[in-house]
Motif scaffolding. Structure first.
Motif: not given
Length: 454
Positions: A3, A6, A8, A122-123, A386-388, A390, A408
């Motif tokens: 990933g 995030p 955010w 999270g998301a 669930e952690s987005v 980084y 995470a």
């Protein structure tokens, strides 16, 4: 884990590291020496976690709002200490919390004096999964030091302007102590009570001495005291040289290794304001966060909206019906049928102890833990967040090359006297998720910062 950064944090500032990897590692090791970190043995960060200013400040405003609700929830659960303990399912003699003062005004006034919530991004943005409310939580000294490191590393070896901003936890806590002393008409004299044992059996008291130095540079009389120097080191019984103190220890850790609490009781009996008050541990009880999630009669629509936005669905585990996605269901059946959606946590605990993530657990272990929690009524269940990922630049401690790894993190904005005091982070350098704890699971530490406007 795969990933990218995030959503955010997509408008976070980007800066280029000016120093080579080997020099960054040297600075990290020097600044964080004897503070319980694993910079020497683990893959180390080469940058802080960086948020936009909006996102950074949002953590503190949400934390302050939720902390105020936790405090009100505890104080309104019953008019007396015994009643509040009973509401939390605790023995009325309060033996789990052995350092209550006889001064109820002191207990209530300072129960929310210091807090460090744990937040997963999270998301949908930040989710506050628990609150550490005490004087013993980790993070203030580490965040203070790491902020200094990153501003040196990214300011061209200290020759440019500091590129990052972060509230300084030690300055924020010192300002709180100043307010307490001034409001109470006391001399600005503060004792830090703790033990190097808490810092991974550190060989020196440097971890505490850093904060003592900050207090002294602000003109305060300050000193660090280990338990064997109490109560006489404070001038007792003839006088009280330190009328304000920091409760920089967890009573459970001291009693587990046979350390008597009698010297601390003597300090409290002398009138020393040992902060925060023992009642802070009632706010840290995870059942209180579950109460807010379920909703309390006095909560306004604004209160409910704040909790709904920032707190994942949480309930006290017991034989009952619970509202779940618009309908009422049998809570035990929900937990057993939806194992992968939930996390089980003991209401009293720290360092990630006795936390069980459903999706990382066997069905047999999950069922047994649910059954025990139903019997003892000492746990909460929480919707898993669930952690987005980084992407953080880091380096193996034995190498000189850098790489970006999707991690995470758990972020922890700190509050002292209700005011922002820096943001701490823990994560697994491997990129794994799970129960993230420094002393419990060996997580790496970092600071969360934002860019300085240009």
């Amino acid at each position: 884990m795969t990933g990218r950064t995030p959503p955010w944090t997509t408008d976070r500032p980007t800066l280029e590291r000016a120093l080579p990897v080997a020099e960054v590692l040297r600075i990290l090791r020097h600044e964080l020496r004897d503070c319980g970190t694993r910079i020497d043995t683990e893959r180390a960060p080469l940058e802080p976690f960086v948020l936009s200013r909006r996102a950074y400040e949002e953590l503190f405003s949400a934390a302050a709002g939720l902390l105020a609700l936790l405090r009100r929830a505890v104080l309104e659960s019953a008019p007396t200490r015994a009643g509040r303990l009973s509401a939390l399912g605790l023995a009325p003699d309060g033996h789990q919390y052995p350092l209550f003062s006889d001064d109820e005004d002191f207990e209530e006034r300072y129960c929310a004096a210091m807090a460090r919530p744990d937040v997963i991004i999270g998301a949908q943005g930040p989710q506050f999964i628990e609150f550490n409310v005490s004087g013993a939580f980790g993070g203030p000294a580490e965040t203070h030091l790491l902020t200094r490191v990153w501003n040196e590393v990214y300011a061209h070896g200290g020759k440019g302007d500091a590129p990052f901003f972060g509230h300084d936890p030690l300055a924020a806590r010192a300002a709180f102590f100043e307010r307490v002393c001034d409001e109470a008409g006391l001399p600005r004299s503060v004792a830090l009570v703790g033990s190097p044992y808490e810092q991974d059996k550190a060989a020196t008291s440097r971890y505490y001495d850093i904060e003592v130095d900050v207090l002294r540079r602000r003109g305060m009389h300050a000193e660090f005291f280990e338990p064997d120097r109490l109560p006489h080191g404070l001038g007792l019984p003839e006088r009280l040289d330190y009328p304000v103190g920091l409760r920089y220890f967890a009573t459970a850790d001291w009693t587990a290794r046979g350390q008597s609490l009698d010297p601390v009781r003597s300090v409290l009996a002398s009138g020393c304001l040992l902060l925060p008050s023992q009642s802070s541990y009632l706010l840290a009880n995870k059942k209180v966060l579950a109460w807010l999630s379920e909703g309390l009669p006095w909560m306004s629509e604004t209160d409910r909206a704040l909790v709904g936005r920032y707190v994942p669905w949480s309930r006290v585990v017991r034989e009952t019906k619970a509202e779940w996605r618009g309908r009422y269901v049998d809570l035990p059946e929900l937990l057993l049928a939806g194992q992968e959606q939930f996390v089980l946590k003991k209401a009293i605990g720290m360092m990630g102890r006795e936390v069980l993530i459903g999706r990382l657990t066997t069905p047999a272990q999950w069922a047994a833990t649910v059954e025990r929690a139903l019997t003892d009524e000492d746990s909460i269940v929480q919707l898993y967040t669930e952690s987005v990922p980084y992407e953080l630049e880091m380096c193996d401690a034995s190498e000189t090359t850098a790489e970006r790894v999707a991690v995470a993190p758990v972020l922890s904005p700190m509050l002292f006297g209700g005011r922002p005091g820096g943001c701490y982070a823990r994560y697994f350098p491997s990129g794994e998720s799970g129960v993230v704890s420094v002393y419990g699971q060996g997580a790496m530490e970092n600071a969360v910062l934002t860019g300085v406007p240009r």
